[in-house]
Write a protein that holds these residues in place. Sequence first.
Motif, short mmCIF file in Angstrom:
data_model
loop_
_atom_site.label_atom_id
_atom_site.label_comp_id
_atom_site.label_asym_id
_atom_site.label_seq_id
_atom_site.Cartn_x
_atom_site.Cartn_y
_atom_site.Cartn_z
N ARG A 1 -4.15 0.78 7.55
CA ARG A 1 -4.66 0.48 6.20
C ARG A 1 -4.75 1.78 5.42
NH1 ARG A 1 -10.21 -2.74 5.16
NH2 ARG A 1 -8.82 -4.52 5.46
N PRO B 1 -9.45 8.18 -1.98
CA PRO B 1 -10.72 7.82 -1.34
C PRO B 1 -11.89 8.50 -2.04
CG PRO B 1 -9.51 9.36 0.03
CD PRO B 1 -8.58 8.94 -1.06
N ALA C 1 -15.98 7.65 1.60
CA ALA C 1 -14.97 7.27 2.59
C ALA C 1 -15.17 8.09 3.86
CB ALA C 1 -13.58 7.48 2.03
N THR D 1 -5.90 3.87 2.27
CA THR D 1 -6.83 3.95 1.15
C THR D 1 -6.41 5.09 0.23
OG1 THR D 1 -8.65 3.15 2.53
CG2 THR D 1 -9.25 4.26 0.49
N SER E 1 0.83 -1.21 0.00
CA SER E 1 0.00 0.00 0.00
C SER E 1 0.86 1.26 0.00
CB SER E 1 -0.93 0.01 1.22
OG SER E 1 -1.85 -1.07 1.16
#
Length: 205
Positions: free
Chosen positions: A170, A175, A179, A172, A114
Amino acid sequence: MPAIKQPRYRTIALRIAEQISNGQLQVGTKIHARSTLATSYGVSSETARRAISILEDLGIVETRHGSGAIIISRDKAQEFINSESDAQNLQNLQTDLSKQIEDQKAGLMTLTQSLNAFIEQTQYYKKHNPFRPYELQLVNDSPMFDQTVSELNFWHRTGTTLVGILHENRLTLSPGPYAKIQRNDTLYFVGDELSVQNVSNLFYE
């Protein structure tokens, strides 16, 4: 980590100790001859002999010439059972810890992937946007938490483009409008030199 399989003769010795401990086999009685024991458990005579040897070494039985193995201690049998239980508990704990380590490795790999994707995304923005990405961690309480990007009207109220949200390790990227932003999230965004102040004001003004 796979469980360590007990040798067959040790398993047989433990079963005999359990029978002694629960009273199925009484102190002073004779254990079946090795050949009979081997037949009962479906093992070789040598395996049966090793099982008896363990019980003798631990002081649970006594081998007498011409009389076979005589049970001499119920307490020693219970001590053997307890030690085997402790060993099994330690092995289970080791297995659990090994699994947790593997799970953490997998989690770190996902996080690394990520982060790499995030780096690529920020490099794209650097190339196509004159402003460098900023970040802000939302550590204090705010009535604006648990709302979506759309509900916050994020872009119109801050003049910045939200490119990532880091929530509980985590990340993202890009988004969407649905979100949610929560406490302790880290926001990544691009804009002018007032971007950090504008985003901070959205949550804490």
